[in-house]
Design a protein around this motif. Structure first.
Motif, PDB file in Angstrom:
ATOM      1  N   SER B  41       0.491   2.340 -10.655  1.00  0.00           N
ATOM      2  CA  SER B  41       0.938   0.986 -10.306  1.00  0.00           C
ATOM      3  C   SER B  41       0.026   0.377  -9.248  1.00  0.00           C
ATOM      4  O   SER B  41      -0.049  -0.837  -9.107  1.00  0.00           O
ATOM      5  CB  SER B  41       2.393   1.002  -9.836  1.00  0.00           C
ATOM      6  OG  SER B  41       2.482   1.393  -8.477  1.00  0.00           O
ATOM      7  N   TYR B  42      -0.676   1.218  -8.485  1.00  0.00           N
ATOM      8  CA  TYR B  42      -1.648   0.729  -7.504  1.00  0.00           C
ATOM      9  C   TYR B  42      -3.039   0.562  -8.112  1.00  0.00           C
ATOM     10  O   TYR B  42      -3.993   0.259  -7.398  1.00  0.00           O
ATOM     11  CB  TYR B  42      -1.747   1.714  -6.324  1.00  0.00           C
ATOM     12  CG  TYR B  42      -0.711   1.481  -5.234  1.00  0.00           C
ATOM     13  CD1 TYR B  42       0.606   1.908  -5.392  1.00  0.00           C
ATOM     14  CD2 TYR B  42      -1.043   0.831  -4.045  1.00  0.00           C
ATOM     15  CE1 TYR B  42       1.554   1.703  -4.403  1.00  0.00           C
ATOM     16  CE2 TYR B  42      -0.100   0.624  -3.042  1.00  0.00           C
ATOM     17  CZ  TYR B  42       1.189   1.065  -3.235  1.00  0.00           C
ATOM     18  OH  TYR B  42       2.126   0.859  -2.245  1.00  0.00           O
ATOM     19  N   SER B 142     -13.493  -0.201   4.334  1.00  0.00           N
ATOM     20  CA  SER B 142     -12.466  -1.095   4.865  1.00  0.00           C
ATOM     21  C   SER B 142     -11.200  -0.337   5.265  1.00  0.00           C
ATOM     22  O   SER B 142     -10.755   0.570   4.559  1.00  0.00           O
ATOM     23  CB  SER B 142     -12.117  -2.132   3.794  1.00  0.00           C
ATOM     24  OG  SER B 142     -10.908  -2.786   4.100  1.00  0.00           O
ATOM     25  N   ALA B 144      -8.420  -1.422   4.879  1.00  0.00           N
ATOM     26  CA  ALA B 144      -7.453  -1.699   3.806  1.00  0.00           C
ATOM     27  C   ALA B 144      -7.335  -0.505   2.862  1.00  0.00           C
ATOM     28  O   ALA B 144      -6.256  -0.223   2.337  1.00  0.00           O
ATOM     29  CB  ALA B 144      -7.865  -2.949   3.028  1.00  0.00           C
ATOM     30  N   ALA B 145      -8.442   0.203   2.643  1.00  0.00           N
ATOM     31  CA  ALA B 145      -8.412   1.365   1.740  1.00  0.00           C
ATOM     32  C   ALA B 145      -7.542   2.474   2.321  1.00  0.00           C
ATOM     33  O   ALA B 145      -6.787   3.131   1.598  1.00  0.00           O
ATOM     34  CB  ALA B 145      -9.828   1.880   1.487  1.00  0.00           C
ATOM     35  N   GLU B 148      -3.814   1.285   2.289  1.00  0.00           N
ATOM     36  CA  GLU B 148      -3.236   1.380   0.954  1.00  0.00           C
ATOM     37  C   GLU B 148      -2.740   2.794   0.652  1.00  0.00           C
ATOM     38  O   GLU B 148      -1.657   2.986   0.101  1.00  0.00           O
ATOM     39  CB  GLU B 148      -4.285   0.967  -0.072  1.00  0.00           C
ATOM     40  CG  GLU B 148      -3.779   1.018  -1.495  1.00  0.00           C
ATOM     41  CD  GLU B 148      -4.831   0.530  -2.473  1.00  0.00           C
ATOM     42  OE1 GLU B 148      -5.916   1.147  -2.526  1.00  0.00           O
ATOM     43  OE2 GLU B 148      -4.577  -0.458  -3.169  1.00  0.00           O
ATOM     44  N   MET B 151       0.568   3.479   2.463  1.00  0.00           N
ATOM     45  CA  MET B 151       1.724   2.817   1.847  1.00  0.00           C
ATOM     46  C   MET B 151       2.058   3.464   0.511  1.00  0.00           C
ATOM     47  O   MET B 151       3.227   3.642   0.164  1.00  0.00           O
ATOM     48  CB  MET B 151       1.421   1.324   1.677  1.00  0.00           C
ATOM     49  CG  MET B 151       1.232   0.605   3.015  1.00  0.00           C
ATOM     50  SD  MET B 151       1.112  -1.208   2.881  1.00  0.00           S
ATOM     51  CE  MET B 151      -0.523  -1.382   2.170  1.00  0.00           C
ATOM     52  N   GLN B 298      -1.908  -2.913  11.477  1.00  0.00           N
ATOM     53  CA  GLN B 298      -1.600  -4.332  11.292  1.00  0.00           C
ATOM     54  C   GLN B 298      -1.265  -4.618   9.821  1.00  0.00           C
ATOM     55  O   GLN B 298      -0.315  -5.332   9.515  1.00  0.00           O
ATOM     56  CB  GLN B 298      -2.799  -5.170  11.755  1.00  0.00           C
ATOM     57  CG  GLN B 298      -2.511  -6.678  11.860  1.00  0.00           C
ATOM     58  CD  GLN B 298      -2.922  -7.426  10.602  1.00  0.00           C
ATOM     59  OE1 GLN B 298      -3.942  -7.105   9.989  1.00  0.00           O
ATOM     60  NE2 GLN B 298      -2.117  -8.405  10.194  1.00  0.00           N
ATOM     61  N   ILE B 299      -2.038  -4.006   8.914  1.00  0.00           N
ATOM     62  CA  ILE B 299      -1.793  -4.231   7.477  1.00  0.00           C
ATOM     63  C   ILE B 299      -0.442  -3.657   7.053  1.00  0.00           C
ATOM     64  O   ILE B 299       0.366  -4.338   6.423  1.00  0.00           O
ATOM     65  CB  ILE B 299      -2.923  -3.615   6.616  1.00  0.00           C
ATOM     66  CG1 ILE B 299      -4.239  -4.363   6.849  1.00  0.00           C
ATOM     67  CG2 ILE B 299      -2.548  -3.625   5.142  1.00  0.00           C
ATOM     68  CD1 ILE B 299      -5.458  -3.700   6.220  1.00  0.00           C
ATOM     69  N   SER B 302       2.504  -5.640   8.461  1.00  0.00           N
ATOM     70  CA  SER B 302       2.658  -6.932   7.780  1.00  0.00           C
ATOM     71  C   SER B 302       3.347  -6.757   6.440  1.00  0.00           C
ATOM     72  O   SER B 302       4.041  -7.650   5.968  1.00  0.00           O
ATOM     73  CB  SER B 302       1.294  -7.583   7.527  1.00  0.00           C
ATOM     74  OG  SER B 302       0.640  -7.824   8.733  1.00  0.00           O
ATOM     75  N   CYS B 303       3.110  -5.618   5.807  1.00  0.00           N
ATOM     76  CA  CYS B 303       3.729  -5.355   4.505  1.00  0.00           C
ATOM     77  C   CYS B 303       5.122  -4.754   4.650  1.00  0.00           C
ATOM     78  O   CYS B 303       5.728  -4.344   3.652  1.00  0.00           O
ATOM     79  CB  CYS B 303       2.839  -4.434   3.676  1.00  0.00           C
ATOM     80  SG  CYS B 303       1.287  -5.192   3.194  1.00  0.00           S
ATOM     81  N   TYR B 305       6.073  -1.976   6.369  1.00  0.00           N
ATOM     82  CA  TYR B 305       6.195  -0.531   6.595  1.00  0.00           C
ATOM     83  C   TYR B 305       6.250  -0.303   8.106  1.00  0.00           C
ATOM     84  O   TYR B 305       5.233  -0.378   8.780  1.00  0.00           O
ATOM     85  CB  TYR B 305       4.998   0.222   5.983  1.00  0.00           C
ATOM     86  CG  TYR B 305       4.958   0.148   4.478  1.00  0.00           C
ATOM     87  CD1 TYR B 305       5.366   1.225   3.699  1.00  0.00           C
ATOM     88  CD2 TYR B 305       4.509  -1.004   3.837  1.00  0.00           C
ATOM     89  CE1 TYR B 305       5.329   1.155   2.318  1.00  0.00           C
ATOM     90  CE2 TYR B 305       4.479  -1.091   2.457  1.00  0.00           C
ATOM     91  CZ  TYR B 305       4.884  -0.011   1.702  1.00  0.00           C
ATOM     92  OH  TYR B 305       4.849  -0.090   0.328  1.00  0.00           O
TER      93      TYR B 305
END
Lengths: 511, 511
Positions: B41-42, B142, B144-145, B148, B151, B298-299, B302-303, B305
């Motif tokens: 799903s990711y 990043s 973000a990786a 992700e 999460m 921060q990511i 914001s989501c 978690y």
């Protein structure tokens, strides 16, 4: 050496091994799930054994009888015992049953799937690691146990969407040939040794490839192939070999050599077994063998499995030396083109038979057993040739990452909660590079929210290459996708999920 | 030796390996399917690499840095090259990426699950073959990786039905510790060598087991354990070690030694990261490390978690030497009893981090990468302790075989077509033995059709042991099952299927 600057290792797959990607893995997973479902519906339950067994426990039941000790990956453990990677799933089963004999409810029936390893010379399409899927019944001498495996195999092939007529499960009995050799005097007390019985079996096994003339040569004086190599024969007399040829369904024709008898070929009508039994004399072993086959055939016919699904074929041998009675093989009958460019039938995808001595090796007492093994990669290859694909992933939605990755993840989470496969871009490249990446990933739509869109409380949904290519299957939204100069729409952020769901529901994927 | 009569081999599992049966296999399969679903799903897609890699390609990135060349099963191929069985799924990924670098869309994201092998001394619950489930992103530096993966890990644990609060995903950064050592002068140009950095890391890794006093000893002069064995220390000064202890959240108390600071413990409120940064001086590496952690946090915040799912914990080290930045670990927080009988939290079930040098080993150029690995068996064990069972097989119906096995198979086929798991008895024993076998197999009902029933056009449906035990959950048919003297009914043959379906629909299985 140690003082020198170390060279970089070269990144390379070991010889004879392979990597596999998403499409192949998904297709195999779907196939294994189907096989598992059918096997479980018959009450077979899973077993897993380790990759390693003690080398002495694996024994010499190797697939290639010409090289009984080769073909296996082995290493010495730190306590000096030799370990080998399993080369099939039958030898580990024999070890498991012998080790746990007292605690097992018998007949013990299990299925197992997993990798096996062969330390052999790799070739095109021949790998040193591959997947098998086995089912076995240990502790039952009843023909019902064999009949069940045949029906289960036919059911499995149909569950995999092969049509009736595209496959045939063929059945033979090793005892027929033994009984024939008995009848012509080649008994264990006579000329029949394990050695030349093996030569006779292997000669018959080559019927498809060499034709009847070649088999006759191998049964008698031997055969020289095109390259000039000579293969020793079984040294049967011409009369003896003729008997074997008649058993196989071939008669000597003065001008054309051995030609196929009229009773050959699978079709409706009386079972081939009876036609064979009419024209060949069996010794006591062969008579027992025909009785076993009749019992099995009686069960499968009563259950409605006719000759178009399960048929006796006396030319089926199966290479393994350990079979003691019924042997069977599932063949796919549709034509394919082989490496040489010739059109041939696809051939064998599964095989098995009765082996009553494998467990006895450990126990000292015989334990009747019968089993079937599917060559997973080969069957998967056959299904893909037939265009039977399954297990494809659902469409992928791509979310770009601009200045606020958290917002991208929030968008993705909303979609995932609805079961939509969604990837967030995890790098930090320009928008055009991100969209190029999304195209390579095969995504259908990209969702973009830069600062402009965010200020307007909107997102952009953009159709990607993969989407464009099959835009003609879209009905209701084609006016949108057809607009090539602007293959994208802006929607309010809180309408995004609905819009994506609507777009995907008009989507058509898979065959 | 060869002349002697060969002894029978002993049937035994190789040391440190195990067989697994239906319940364990079904539970693991269900768990793997759930993880796979979340990962897909990711947008992660599967990859499979072979069991073997060339030994030089695996390199020295072994889990146990004390024995860099031990721990692997290796053998020499017939072309004299050394092959090793993979000991994790990360080293094969690095080889795969390096070998296919030009053709991969980057960031390249894949998941892989499969067996790994460790040539180590087996112990209770420690096997030499086990399953891992990895997900990695290669080619993105990043945060973000990393965010992700954190999460996705939290989502996975909840998809596996762990409740919020039963797990925590902990995050640290190797750069914090390096920055701390920099600030106290232990830089690569100063005293900090790979060797004593390793000693410091391993000392911190033992905080849970040895407590703060033990860690302090290992940071300074060394520690003698209960058995009298001495472990060498990192030889930091008391002041330097005190700095490390403050970083870990411990202050020296005159009477009690090192005690936990008040900011310890996971809870709501400002992130622990800021509280650590306030009280410890970092060098430039540490400042970079805190920035990376802030970006990741921060990511995920914001989501949505929060700290009850993903929290910074500066005591998380992860043993592997190849991590270069963020490291993370999923821990289960519920209490269990360990081998010694002590109550402890269950602990780690997954871990990972950023490793930017693994692919570089082949390529000569750095390739940023981050990944997470789930210890499948350990997580499965945790789920079973929580009573979260899944993947159980559906109820089994048993068909006895009397004088007409074909009829038994016909009955079974009717049931299977309705999706009912049905086993036909494949032996040839007396009815009582067959029913005993059916009980051992855990069947719910037995269907019996002897000649008497057949003449009457009927079958007998009999409740079995397994059925009896849970008969009290039955509502509508309890009057039937309660009748212990005759726990069976006769029904017309053509009503059999409906009756079985009705009985099973009143059946309640699984939690």
């Amino acid at each position: 050496m140690a003082e020198q600057k170390q060279n970089r290792p070269k990144a390379r797959l070991p010889r004879g091994f392979r990597d596999r990607g998403p499409a192949e893995i998904a297709a195999e997973r779907a196939m294994l799930d189907t096989i598992r479902r059918v096997y479980e519906s018959y009450g077979f339950e899973p077993l897993e054994t380790p990759a390693f067994e003690y080398t002495d426990a694996l024994g010499k039941f190797l697939p290639d009888v010409d090289r009984p000790n080769a073909g296996v990956f082995s290493l010495k453990d730190d306590d000096e015992q030799w370990l080998s990677l399993r080369y099939d799933l039958t030898a580990p089963l024999a070890r498991y049953v012998a080790e746990n004999f007292q605690h097992l409810a018998k007949p013990f029936r299990r299925y197992q799937t997993g990798s096996v390893w062969r330390n052999e010379k790799p070739g095109p399409g021949r790998f040193r690691e591959f997947t098998q899927f086995d089912a076995d019944t240990v502790g039952s001498a009843s023909p019902a146990a064999d009949a069940e495996l045949l029906m289960m195999l036919a059911d499995t092939l149909e569950a995999l969407k092969l049509k009736r007529g595209e496959y045939i499960v063929k059945l033979n009995n090793r005892k027929l040939l033994d009984g024939l050799l008995e009848a012509i005097g080649l008994t264990p007390s006579g000329l029949l040794t394990a050695m030349n019985r093996g030569v006779v079996l292997r000669a018959i096994d080559k019927l498809d490839r060499l034709g009847p003339q070649g088999v006759f040569q191998l049964l008698t004086t031997g055969r020289t192939d095109d390259s000039g190599d000579f293969t020793k024969g079984a040294e049967l007399s011409t009369a003896e070999a003729d008997n074997v040829m008649r058993f196989l369904g071939y008669s000597m024709n003065v001008t054309r050599g051995y030609v196929e008898d009229s009773f050959q070929g699978v079709g409706k009508g009386p079972d081939r077994l009876e036609r064979i039994a009419e024209r060949v004399s069996f010794g006591p072993t062969g008579i027992q063998g025909t009785k076993e086959l009749r019992d099995i055939i009686q069960i499968v016919r009563s259950c409605g499995y006719e000759e178009d699904r399960i048929a006796v074929d006396q030319t089926v041998v199966r290479g393994l030396d350990y079979y003691t009675g019924p042997v069977f093989e599932a063949q796919l009958t549709f034509p394919v083109t082989n490496e040489k460019g010739d059109t041939v039938v696809f051939g064998s995808v599964a095989g098995g038979g009765r082996y009553d001595n494998l467990v006895a090796r450990f126990m000292g007492q015989p334990s009747p057993a019968t089993g079937v093994s599917i060559g997973v990669s080969r069957l998967q290859h056959a299904l893909s040739l037939r265009g039977i694909s399954s297990g494809a992933l659902t469409p992928l939605v791509f979310v770009t990452t601009m200045d606020d990755p958290a917002e991208s993840f929030k968008i993705a989470n909303e979609l995932r909660r609805e079961g939509i496969r969604t990837e967030v871009y995890a790098g930090n490249k320009k928008l055009q590079d991100q969209l190029k990446y999304a195209d390579r990933r095969g995504a259908v739509f990209a969702i973009i929210q830069g600062s402009i869109e965010r200020d307007m409380g909107q997102v952009t949904i953009k159709g990607l290459e993969f989407g464009k290519e099959i835009s003609n299957v879209l009905k209701s939204r084609e006016e949108w996708l057809a607009n090539q100069s602007g293959r994208q729409i802006n929607v309010d952020r809180d309408m995004m999920l609905n819009e994506i769901k609507r777009l995907l529901s008009n989507w058509s994927w898979g065959p």
